[in-house]
Design a protein around this motif. Structure first.
Motif, short mmCIF file in Angstrom:
data_model
loop_
_atom_site.label_atom_id
_atom_site.label_comp_id
_atom_site.label_asym_id
_atom_site.label_seq_id
_atom_site.Cartn_x
_atom_site.Cartn_y
_atom_site.Cartn_z
N VAL A 201 136.52 -67.02 50.30
CA VAL A 201 136.11 -66.38 49.06
C VAL A 201 137.14 -65.32 48.67
CG1 VAL A 201 134.38 -64.94 47.91
CG2 VAL A 201 133.66 -66.78 49.45
N ALA A 202 137.57 -65.38 47.42
CA ALA A 202 138.51 -64.40 46.88
C ALA A 202 137.86 -63.67 45.70
CB ALA A 202 139.78 -65.09 46.41
N VAL A 203 138.25 -62.43 45.52
CA VAL A 203 137.77 -61.64 44.39
C VAL A 203 138.96 -61.33 43.49
CG1 VAL A 203 136.74 -59.45 43.65
CG2 VAL A 203 135.85 -60.63 45.67
N ALA A 204 138.83 -61.67 42.21
CA ALA A 204 139.89 -61.46 41.23
C ALA A 204 139.38 -60.51 40.14
CB ALA A 204 140.32 -62.79 40.61
N PRO A 205 139.86 -59.27 40.10
CA PRO A 205 139.43 -58.36 39.04
C PRO A 205 139.93 -58.83 37.67
CG PRO A 205 140.37 -57.15 40.89
CD PRO A 205 140.69 -58.60 41.10
N GLU A 219 135.89 -51.77 46.54
CA GLU A 219 134.94 -51.34 47.58
C GLU A 219 133.86 -52.39 47.79
OE1 GLU A 219 133.49 -47.63 46.22
OE2 GLU A 219 135.41 -46.59 46.46
N ALA A 220 133.41 -53.02 46.70
CA ALA A 220 132.33 -54.00 46.78
C ALA A 220 132.81 -55.34 47.34
CB ALA A 220 131.71 -54.21 45.41
N ALA A 221 134.14 -55.53 47.41
CA ALA A 221 134.69 -56.80 47.86
C ALA A 221 134.95 -56.82 49.36
CB ALA A 221 135.98 -57.10 47.11
N ALA A 222 134.33 -55.91 50.10
CA ALA A 222 134.61 -55.78 51.53
C ALA A 222 134.32 -57.08 52.30
CB ALA A 222 133.80 -54.63 52.12
N ASP A 223 133.35 -57.86 51.85
CA ASP A 223 132.98 -59.08 52.57
C ASP A 223 133.77 -60.31 52.11
OD1 ASP A 223 131.14 -57.74 54.11
OD2 ASP A 223 129.48 -58.12 52.74
N ALA A 224 134.66 -60.14 51.13
CA ALA A 224 135.49 -61.26 50.68
C ALA A 224 136.69 -61.42 51.61
CB ALA A 224 135.94 -61.02 49.25
#
Length: 260
Positions: A201-205, A219-224
């Motif tokens: 899983v990746a997080v892309a702002p 901060e919220a993407a710690a589990d990604a």
């Protein structure tokens, strides 16, 4: 994957003394915001030498719109905004009217395939193996946007997510928001973990510059597994600003950018 600086169709040549590109940014108390805008302006100038580019801010930063409009002989206002929400519909037109500037105003940046290219660029910087279609087919992405009280703006973000998945081969794309309503980043990460085809899983702002909301997303993407940077001064963004400028300057109606 995007590499280097994208080419921009010359459109109608900019004659000496032609209209300036007035880039209107939101502004922030975070100094990284103005630094990012300045870097993006340099990208625009590199793509279109000879074009006068000026910057004005709605809030928090200087110079403000009235200060800049008063010194420009002619200009096209180009909002540095991803969606057509309150700032685009109300704040910028009101500020231009108050400044006495009867300027053509370009469309907002989204949606556009160039934004998808810029998102791809930032994810590739975080995970170089994402150039592989096989890796993408096992990767779920959280498109983490600011969020808006305008339903049309959030619908536009969801359309971007759908088109990004459809055209770029991701296993799944979920939308999350850093403010307003809707799912948060941890919820979207958890939803992607539950998709059988997703192994990473990746997080892309989906944000233009560093600041409070991007920090909240990080901060919220710690589990990604991966976190991309904000779009920032991506060359695709500079090319898109020039596309919007050219369309507003010539009165051209741009073709629909996305089919989703």
């Amino acid at each position: 994957m995007p590499e280097g600086r994208p080419s921009v169709a010359p459109a109608t040549p900019v004659a000496a003394g032609g209209p300036a590109l007035l880039l209107i940014a939101h502004g922030s108390r975070d100094p990284r915001h103005a630094a990012t805008v300045a870097a993006l302006v340099e990208e625009v100038r590199a793509l279109r030498p000879g074009l006068e580019v000026a910057t004005a801010y709605l809030d928090h930063c200087a110079p403000r719109i009235a200060q800049v409009v008063s010194r420009l002989a002619s200009a096209v206002a180009v909002p540095l905004l991803l969606n057509r929400a309150f700032h685009a519909k109300h704040d910028i037109p009101a500020a231009l009217r108050a400044a006495g500037g009867d300027l053509p105003v370009a469309d907002v940046l989204g949606p556009s395939p160039l934004l998808l290219d810029a998102l791809d660029r930032r994810l590739a910087e975080a995970g170089p193996d994402l150039a592989s279609p096989a890796v993408r087919a096992r990767t779920g992405v959280v498109l983490a946007a600011a969020g808006s009280s305008d339903p049309a703006a959030d619908a536009a973000t969801r359309a971007v997510a759908a088109e990004w998945r459809r055209t770029r081969g991701w296993a799944a794309v979920e939308v999350a928001y850093a403010s307003a309503g809707g799912p948060r980043v941890p919820d979207a990460v958890a939803a992607l973990r539950a998709v059988p085809a997703v192994s990473r899983v990746a997080v892309a702002p989906y944000l233009l510059a560093p600041g409070r909301l991007p920090d909240r997303i990080a901060e919220a993407a710690a589990d990604a597994d991966l976190l991309a940077d904000v779009l920032g001064p991506a060359p695709e963004l500079a090319a898109l600003l020039l596309q919007r400028y050219d369309a507003a300057r010539t009165g051209a109606r741009p073709a629909p950018a996305l089919t989703a």
